[in-house]
Design an enzyme around this catalytic site. Sequence first.
Site, mmCIF file in Angstrom:
data_model
loop_
_atom_site.group_PDB
_atom_site.id
_atom_site.type_symbol
_atom_site.label_atom_id
_atom_site.label_comp_id
_atom_site.label_asym_id
_atom_site.label_seq_id
_atom_site.Cartn_x
_atom_site.Cartn_y
_atom_site.Cartn_z
ATOM 1 N N HIS A 228 16.058 -30.886 -15.759
ATOM 2 C CA HIS A 228 15.450 -32.100 -15.070
ATOM 3 C C HIS A 228 15.283 -33.117 -15.891
ATOM 4 C CE1 HIS A 228 14.570 -29.593 -11.540
ATOM 5 N NE2 HIS A 228 14.333 -28.625 -12.284
ATOM 6 N N ALA B 224 16.965 -8.270 -23.459
ATOM 7 C CA ALA B 224 15.605 -8.378 -22.661
ATOM 8 C C ALA B 224 14.954 -9.627 -22.812
ATOM 9 C CB ALA B 224 14.914 -7.141 -22.702
ATOM 10 N N ALA C 137 16.498 -9.585 -28.172
ATOM 11 C CA ALA C 137 15.444 -9.832 -27.137
ATOM 12 C C ALA C 137 14.430 -11.032 -27.213
ATOM 13 C CB ALA C 137 14.747 -8.429 -26.919
ATOM 14 N N THR D 271 19.247 -22.346 -27.026
ATOM 15 C CA THR D 271 19.329 -23.670 -26.923
ATOM 16 C C THR D 271 20.452 -24.527 -27.269
ATOM 17 O OG1 THR D 271 17.942 -24.315 -28.636
ATOM 18 C CG2 THR D 271 16.995 -23.981 -26.719
ATOM 19 N N LYS D 272 21.395 -23.891 -28.189
ATOM 20 C CA LYS D 272 22.425 -24.075 -28.662
ATOM 21 C C LYS D 272 23.424 -23.304 -28.630
ATOM 22 C CE LYS D 272 20.054 -27.756 -31.722
ATOM 23 N NZ LYS D 272 20.075 -28.131 -33.076
ATOM 24 N N ARG E 226 22.937 -13.396 -38.640
ATOM 25 C CA ARG E 226 24.095 -13.028 -39.791
ATOM 26 C C ARG E 226 25.189 -12.688 -38.894
ATOM 27 N NH1 ARG E 226 24.952 -7.383 -38.806
ATOM 28 N NH2 ARG E 226 22.959 -6.185 -37.830
#
Length: 200
Positions: A114, A141, A159, A164-165, A182
Amino acid sequence: MTEREKMDKGLIYDPNDDEIMEEQLSFLDALYDFNATRPSEMEKRMEILYSLFAEIGEGCYIQPPFHANWGGKHVHLGKFVYANSNFTCVDDADIYIGDCVLFGPNVTLATAGHPIRPDLRSKAYQYNAEIHIGNNVWIGANSVVVPGVTIGDNTVIGAGSVVTKDIPANSVAYGNPCRVQRQINEHDYEFYFKDKRIEE
């Protein structure tokens, strides 16, 4: 240009448009039927599963409940994909998933975003960006993958990560935000967990 056309082009659009909502609801009905199956109704479950997705290869299994904005209509699965319970695909744009991919419980793949601008957001305007996940990926998870992200082949996402990239192939990555920690290495070919050796 219609709102549906804007949606398909990745532009800002109104997801509450009547044409979009009518089409979307038909797929959500099929998803409801999938989630309502009993564990003993495996044949029925698989039949519905194979009708839900844009593409689906052999040997795929999704553990109910499964959640998807479009019921999986924009999700492309390779072969032997396994998703544990509460797998969520915000599939307003296409999601491409390769072969032999594993999803832990409560993983979310979100193609929808949004605008930051308050006046646009107050109208519930939305935009979408595709997600691409390579072959042999394991996403742990409670992880979240946000719009526009690509995850390379063989990568493990720990987990609880928020991806975001883009994450390159052959990586072990985790955290919020998710970062490469790593590369997959010789130790991983000798030990499967901490000091527990792989016996072949």
